[in-house]
Design an enzyme around this catalytic site. Structure first.
Site, PDB file in Angstrom:
ATOM      1  N   LYS A   1      -0.835  12.102  -2.011  1.00 50.55           N
ATOM      2  CA  LYS A   1      -1.551  10.859  -1.719  1.00 50.55           C
ATOM      3  C   LYS A   1      -1.878  10.198  -3.037  1.00 50.55           C
ATOM      4  CE  LYS A   1      -3.016   8.920   2.112  1.00 50.55           C
ATOM      5  NZ  LYS A   1      -2.462   9.185   3.451  1.00 50.55           N
TER       6      LYS A   1
HETATM    7  N1  GLU Z   1      -0.136   6.821   4.899  1.00 54.96           N
HETATM    8  C1  GLU Z   1       0.515   7.356   6.033  1.00 54.96           C
HETATM    9  C2  GLU Z   1      -0.131   8.647   6.472  1.00 54.96           C
HETATM   10  O1  GLU Z   1      -1.274   8.914   6.187  1.00 54.96           O
HETATM   11  C3  GLU Z   1       2.026   7.454   5.869  1.00 54.96           C
HETATM   12  C4  GLU Z   1       2.523   8.367   4.799  1.00 54.96           C
HETATM   13  C5  GLU Z   1       4.032   8.266   4.574  1.00 54.96           C
HETATM   14  O2  GLU Z   1       4.706   7.624   5.352  1.00 54.96           O
HETATM   15  O3  GLU Z   1       4.484   8.841   3.584  1.00 54.96           O
HETATM   16  O4  GLU Z   1       0.448   9.428   7.180  1.00 54.96           O
END
Ligand code: GLU
Length: 418
Positions: A108
């Site tokens: 993240k």
């Molecule tokens: N931000 C999204 C999540 O929390 C998508 C993450 C992604 O597609 O890599 O799952």
């Protein structure tokens, strides 16, 4: 909203891991590896502001565990962002990818900023400098960012372009959630909401809840909640309440999500919609309904309001909307919860499809994307359900057992280097 930031998402994620580790008799050595993030990069991002000043923003990228594949996870732009929030969300991504069996590790990132207060130019310069600072980590085989709260397709296009400019050729597979005409996937935008709706169907059929006329309250009418409302309405559910940051609207006879979407587009909020009564975000959680979908931010159902929740089924569209204490209160009340790492995994599943399409330079139709998404969610739901049934445990614990055991197995097979 109530209870936000009571304990950090990182502390909560670790506590959940500790509980599951004990229950599944996880090798303590592997448990220790999983309690920590593999790497944390902090960057300072100087940005030339429109008034000629220079403002320095702080950002991070965190890799939690990469035993199952390259780092995958969104980028969050938020004025209240903390490193603990990013670390907690990175750990959740590890479990999310593992529970639906994608070949990725959890990551993240984010920047402390309020994107609504930045001009388009400032947002672009911030995004490009942030991407440049992270360049050593990024790459289609290394780390593939995606949108999260406060970021969108436009931000992903700038990230992809900045990376491509640095290496000297176009690399669409370095980020997902891009606009379709530069290598994005059809169906990506609706994917998190679509997986939530599929989980509502899967859970309802197993729990014997009739969806025709079932009353649904959705907190958050944004990229995820708005899609959930449209899809559930289309299969006969009655959407009795929706909300956004400014508050919500309640009508026990049902709201029309198509009209709500148009209203939101025009007025930037659903809270001023006429065909219902104004309610606060806290009141929405306590409304009489069959299904509750928290689709806004983390930590909204806490020990203070869990007792007052009246839904039979909660499907978590946001990441971490229910605190640990609230989780056990709801469990005791017999509320069935489909956890975030499964319910909203549609986003990362279609990100995976996007990455595969970019690498192969062969693009799928929206129908193909949606069919494959349904297949992946249904398979994962079924796998988690059989653990739940065999062990007589709740669905979150079952999902964690499946995810943690997959990651632990990968670590065991690869061994600890050197
Ligand atoms: N931000 C999204 C999540 O929390 C998508 C993450 C992604 O597609 O890599 O799952």
């Amino acid at each position: 909203m109530s209870g936000r930031n009571q304990i950090s998402l990182w502390t909560m994620a670790r506590q959940r891991l500790d509980e599951v580790a004990q229950l599944m008799h996880l090798d303590p050595r592997i448990h220790e590896v999983l309690r920590n993030c593999k790497r944390v990069m902090e960057v300072s991002i100087p940005v030339k502001m429109d008034d000629g000043s220079i403002k320095v923003f702080i950002g991070w990228r965190v890799h939690h565990n990469l035993a199952r594949g390259p780092a995958k996870g969104g980028v969050r732009y938020s004025p209240t962002l903390t490193l603990d929030e990013v670390k907690g969300l990175a750990m959740l991504m590890t479990w999310k990818c593992a529970v639906v069996d994608l070949p990725y590790g959890g990551a993240k990132g984010g920047v402390i900023c309020n994107p609504t207060e930045l001009s388009d130019g400032e947002l672009e310069r911030l995004t490009r400098r942030y991407t440049s600072e992270l360049i050593l980590l990024l790459g289609p085989e290394k780390d593939i960012p995606a949108p999260d709260m406060g970021t969108d397709e436009r931000v992903m296009a700038w990230m992809m372009d900045t990376y491509s400019m640095n290496v000297g050729y176009s690399v669409p597979g370095v980020v997902t959630g891009k606009p379709v005409n530069i290598g994005g996937s059809r169906g990506r935008r609706e994917a998190p909401g679509r997986s939530v709706a599929i989980c509502v169907e899967e859970a309802a059929s197993r729990l014997g809840i009739r969806l025709e006329g079932a009353k649904v309250a959705i907190q958050g009418f944004g990229k995820v909640g708005g899609v959930v409302a449209l899809l559930l309405h289309a299969i006969g559910c009655k959407i009795v309440a929706v909300s956004d940051i400014k508050g919500g609207i309640y009508n026990p006879n049902g709201l029309d999500p198509v009209k709500l979407t148009a209203h939101k587009r025009q007025h930037k909020t659903v809270s001023t919609y006429r065909d219902g009564d104004f309610i606060t975000n806290d009141e929405l959680l306590e409304l009489p309904c069959d299904i509750l979908v928290p689709a806004a931010v983390e930590g909204v159902i806490t020990n203070e309001n869990a007792e007052k929740v009246r839904a039979k089924l909660i499907v978590e569209a946001a990441n971490g909307p229910i605190t640990m204490e609230a989780d056990s209160i709801l469990r005791d009340k017999g509320v069935f919860i489909v956890p975030d790492i499964l319910a909203n995994a549609g986003g990362v599943i279609v990100s995976y499809f996007e990455w595969v399409q970019d690498i192969q330079q062969f693009f799928w139709t929206e129908q193909e994307v949606n069919d494959r998404l349904r297949q992946v969610i249904r398979r994962a739901f079924g796998e988690v359900w059989s653990i739940l049934r065999d062990r007589g445990i709740d669905m979150r614990t079952a999902a964690y057992i499946l995810a943690v055991s997959r990651v632990a197995e990968a670590i065991r097979m690869r061994g600890i280097y050197p």
